[in-house]
Motif scaffolding. Sequence first.
Motif, mmCIF file in Angstrom:
data_model
loop_
_atom_site.group_PDB
_atom_site.id
_atom_site.type_symbol
_atom_site.label_atom_id
_atom_site.label_comp_id
_atom_site.label_asym_id
_atom_site.label_seq_id
_atom_site.Cartn_x
_atom_site.Cartn_y
_atom_site.Cartn_z
ATOM 1 N N ILE A 79 21.574 -3.495 14.064
ATOM 2 C CA ILE A 79 20.822 -2.362 14.603
ATOM 3 C C ILE A 79 21.758 -1.157 14.708
ATOM 4 O O ILE A 79 22.894 -1.279 15.180
ATOM 5 N N LYS A 81 23.629 1.649 16.140
ATOM 6 C CA LYS A 81 24.031 2.024 17.494
ATOM 7 C C LYS A 81 24.491 3.474 17.554
ATOM 8 O O LYS A 81 24.194 4.192 18.516
ATOM 9 N N ASP A 101 25.397 -2.266 15.934
ATOM 10 C CA ASP A 101 25.653 -2.950 17.203
ATOM 11 C C ASP A 101 26.651 -4.082 16.962
ATOM 12 O O ASP A 101 26.396 -5.003 16.182
ATOM 13 N N GLU A 181 18.699 6.085 14.710
ATOM 14 C CA GLU A 181 19.323 5.210 15.696
ATOM 15 C C GLU A 181 18.307 4.175 16.191
ATOM 16 O O GLU A 181 17.141 4.507 16.425
ATOM 17 N N GLY A 182 18.786 2.947 16.347
ATOM 18 C CA GLY A 182 17.912 1.864 16.775
ATOM 19 C C GLY A 182 17.231 1.139 15.638
ATOM 20 O O GLY A 182 16.589 0.102 15.858
#
Length: 376
Positions: A79, A81, A101, A181-182
């Motif tokens: 993911i 980050k 992440d 992001e995410g």
Amino acid sequence: MIKRFLIAIVLLGLIAGGLVGFNMFRDKAIQDFFANMPAQAVTVSTVTVEPASWTPVIDAIGTVSASRGVDLTVETTGIVKELNIATNQRVEEGEVLVRLDDAVQQADLTATRAQAALDKQALERALELRERGVGSAVTLQAAEAAAAASAAQVEKLEAVLQQKQLRAPFPGKLGIPRVDEGQYLTPGVAVVTLQDIDTMRADFTVPEQRLSQLSVGQKVRLTADGDDTAFAGEITGIDPKVDPSSRLVSVRAAIDNPEGRLTPGQFVRINVEMPQENDVIALPQTALVTSLYGDYVYAARPKEGEGEGDDKTLEARQVFVGVGRRSGRNVEIVSGLSAGDVVVTAGQNRLSNGTPLTIDNTLDPATGLKREAAAQ
């Protein structure tokens, strides 16, 4: 009664004869007027034929691309980050663009480093005991193996952490980001394009007959549609084979692009410069007229029967010419003209043999500017 009828016929004949005579007189007067009316002079631009230096070129069309350009992607899943990219941002080599992440990998690395430190201390104690003669070789070898394994595990986890980071492989300009992001990423998903556009490469083809005239390092000039700026470069590669289907040879040139005006994928026109030649007769291409009977120009020459004074009348004379190579706005004339001839470069559509001429060379027909401004 008969007398009146004859008088009417005579009067009618006189009137008809008068009308016919008047029409004949009018037509003859009009004919004489136009026959004796002097022809109107046509204003034209001219150029004097003079042998000059000529740099022949090979014309080609091609496409430019970045010297280095890639669509960046991640090496592992995760993911997003941190997203450290923006449209048209310039980045340096090694700069972190995206960080996935990596909390789990960071924790594993911390634990592994602690174990590596402990194994290193055990190795140091084993070496100290061995030097005192109270430690066994087996204990020392086991401590060395444990320390080496711990260090290798640290390097492995550091490499895993590196895979969680997307770094710029070379300096260049970023395109439009394609992730947020995410977002969950997998390998193969394009994150952003990176293009090094300081130096471009132009790929083009030339006929196989021109292959012997090309060489690596040869100078080229390049222009793009909508931009009159000429970009300089040189040939960096020539395909050693001819395409059997098209009979064309692929060529690549490196082009300097310091201001970034060229864009990858852009259509361009390319001129490969050949060695300079001297004493070549060349004219602006605007002077040449092409017809079913051949190529010709209009020469401004003194009217037949007049002297050679300064006030002599100039008239147009059609001269058929032999055409050679073309380069930019000029065309080579191989026959039909000689040095000193004055040739019309603009206004030919209103000319025929014998048309009187008025010369006005204040404007350059190729650019539409005054000749003084065009020369500057």
